[in-house]
Design a protein around this motif. Structure first.
Motif, PDB file in Angstrom:
ATOM      1  N   THR A  10       0.827  -1.209   0.000  1.00  0.00           N
ATOM      2  CA  THR A  10       0.000   0.000   0.000  1.00  0.00           C
ATOM      3  C   THR A  10       0.857   1.254   0.000  1.00  0.00           C
ATOM      4  OG1 THR A  10      -1.718  -1.175   1.244  1.00  0.00           O
ATOM      5  CG2 THR A  10      -1.881   1.207   1.153  1.00  0.00           C
ATOM      6  N   ASN A  13       1.909   2.232  -3.277  1.00  0.00           N
ATOM      7  CA  ASN A  13       0.839   2.987  -3.927  1.00  0.00           C
ATOM      8  C   ASN A  13       0.955   4.467  -3.552  1.00  0.00           C
ATOM      9  OD1 ASN A  13      -1.528   3.930  -5.082  1.00  0.00           O
ATOM     10  ND2 ASN A  13      -2.888   2.824  -3.697  1.00  0.00           N
ATOM     11  N   ILE A  40      -2.298   1.942  -8.968  1.00  0.00           N
ATOM     12  CA  ILE A  40      -3.509   1.122  -8.997  1.00  0.00           C
ATOM     13  C   ILE A  40      -3.144  -0.359  -8.999  1.00  0.00           C
ATOM     14  CG2 ILE A  40      -5.485   0.486 -10.446  1.00  0.00           C
ATOM     15  CD1 ILE A  40      -5.676   3.436 -11.257  1.00  0.00           C
ATOM     16  N   ASP A  43      -2.461  -1.124  -5.572  1.00  0.00           N
ATOM     17  CA  ASP A  43      -3.728  -1.059  -4.845  1.00  0.00           C
ATOM     18  C   ASP A  43      -4.500  -2.371  -4.964  1.00  0.00           C
ATOM     19  OD1 ASP A  43      -5.902   0.195  -3.409  1.00  0.00           O
ATOM     20  OD2 ASP A  43      -6.923   0.435  -5.326  1.00  0.00           O
ATOM     21  N   ASP A  46      -2.389  -5.189  -2.836  1.00  0.00           N
ATOM     22  CA  ASP A  46      -2.289  -5.125  -1.379  1.00  0.00           C
ATOM     23  C   ASP A  46      -3.457  -5.861  -0.724  1.00  0.00           C
ATOM     24  OD1 ASP A  46      -4.330  -3.316  -1.864  1.00  0.00           O
ATOM     25  OD2 ASP A  46      -3.397  -1.646  -0.817  1.00  0.00           O
ATOM     26  N   ASP A  64      -5.197   2.010   3.000  1.00  0.00           N
ATOM     27  CA  ASP A  64      -5.559   1.828   1.595  1.00  0.00           C
ATOM     28  C   ASP A  64      -6.336   3.035   1.068  1.00  0.00           C
ATOM     29  OD1 ASP A  64      -5.733  -0.187  -0.727  1.00  0.00           O
ATOM     30  OD2 ASP A  64      -7.823   0.406  -0.455  1.00  0.00           O
ATOM     31  N   ASP A  68      -5.333   5.728  -1.831  1.00  0.00           N
ATOM     32  CA  ASP A  68      -6.223   6.010  -2.960  1.00  0.00           C
ATOM     33  C   ASP A  68      -6.517   7.499  -3.079  1.00  0.00           C
ATOM     34  OD1 ASP A  68      -6.332   3.414  -3.743  1.00  0.00           O
ATOM     35  OD2 ASP A  68      -8.323   2.993  -2.929  1.00  0.00           O
ATOM     36  N   THR A  71      -3.344   8.840  -5.019  1.00  0.00           N
ATOM     37  CA  THR A  71      -3.159   8.317  -6.373  1.00  0.00           C
ATOM     38  C   THR A  71      -4.395   8.485  -7.237  1.00  0.00           C
ATOM     39  OG1 THR A  71      -1.629   6.673  -5.474  1.00  0.00           O
ATOM     40  CG2 THR A  71      -2.471   6.285  -7.700  1.00  0.00           C
ATOM     41  N   PRO A 143     -10.200   4.284  -8.306  1.00  0.00           N
ATOM     42  CA  PRO A 143      -9.216   3.919  -9.337  1.00  0.00           C
ATOM     43  C   PRO A 143      -9.809   3.938 -10.746  1.00  0.00           C
ATOM     44  CG  PRO A 143      -9.022   2.446  -7.458  1.00  0.00           C
ATOM     45  CD  PRO A 143     -10.270   3.243  -7.247  1.00  0.00           C
TER      46      PRO A 143
END
Length: 249
Positions: A10, A13, A40, A43, A46, A64, A68, A71, A143
């Protein structure tokens, strides 16, 4: 030791999101897209690693979503800002440095792109407290939304089509896409997740069909396939949900 592996993935990410942010601010949108794709990828793995190793944790869930947010939330907002600035012929210019111009109303329009970031933050906060989004989603996952926004920049860069370029660099089209993606992120629309409990075609027909159609679109349409795939994803989910409702009744 194994309990740390998913969180380390993670954090990769998070790192990709930070690098993508730097490139997006510098208006190097294709490099920003590359690192978002990598983010992604991490992501996806993980969560898979956590399930395989049986080390799911509340910390992992929160981390997580924070990853997100960078990203798949911040970067798409910056990319849409840059696209709107290009369409308006003003706004944020990057060269040797960064300069701002606020002489005209049009100079403020690109900031509408950050509605995507706000919508992503709201969605991720809701997701963290919603126990009904375990095997499926309600609203477009961040994502997928990030891929939709970044695909516009890649179509401009690599598709080499004047008609498409004219559409994408139309400020009204970009404002519409911004509003639509912000809505879809938080819409009360049930969408299937690509999580396979079994490999049976009967139990996963919509997932297999989606993957096959997506592969064909990517091979034939290149980056233009991405928005087509997102539309197909929403439509297929709605059709599958109608069938599920009929089956229950």
């Amino acid at each position: 030791m194994k309990k740390y592996i998913p969180n380390l993935i993670t954090l990769l990410n998070v790192f990709c999101g930070c690098v993508a942010t730097v490139f997006a601010v510098s208006n190097q949108l294709e490099m920003a897209a590359l690192f978002v794709f990598l983010g992604i990828f991490f992501d996806f793995f993980d969560g898979l690693a956590a399930r395989v190793l049986k080390v799911q944790s509340e910390l992992g869930v929160q981390l997580d979503s924070l990853a997100d947010m960078i990203t798949s939330g911040l970067v798409p907002g910056i990319v849409m800002y840059q696209l709107l600035a290009m369409a308006m012929g003003g706004g944020w210019h990057t060269g040797d440095g960064v300069s701002f111009s606020f002489l005209y109303l049009a100079d403020y329009v690109p900031f509408l792109g950050f509605l995507i970031t706000l919508g992503s933050a709201y969605r991720l906060a809701k997701f963290n407290i919603d126990e009904n989004q375990v095997s499926s989603f309600v609203g477009l996952p961040t994502p997928a939304n990030a891929l939709l926004i970044l695909s516009l920049a890649l179509i401009l860069q690599y598709q080499n089509n004047d008609a498409l370029n004219g559409i994408i660099l139309n400020q009204w089209f970009l404002i519409f896409i911004t509003a639509l993606s912000t809505y879809l992120l938080n819409a009360n629309i049930p969408l299937f997740a690509l999580k396979f409990k079994t490999w049976s075609f009967k139990d996963n027909a919509v997932r297999y069909i989606f993957l096959i159609v997506s592969a064909v679109l990517l091979l034939t349409l290149k980056f233009l396939a991405v928005p087509c795939i997102i539309v197909f994803y929403v439509v297929a989910s709605l059709v599958a949900n109608v069938d599920a409702v009929k089956n229950r009744s």
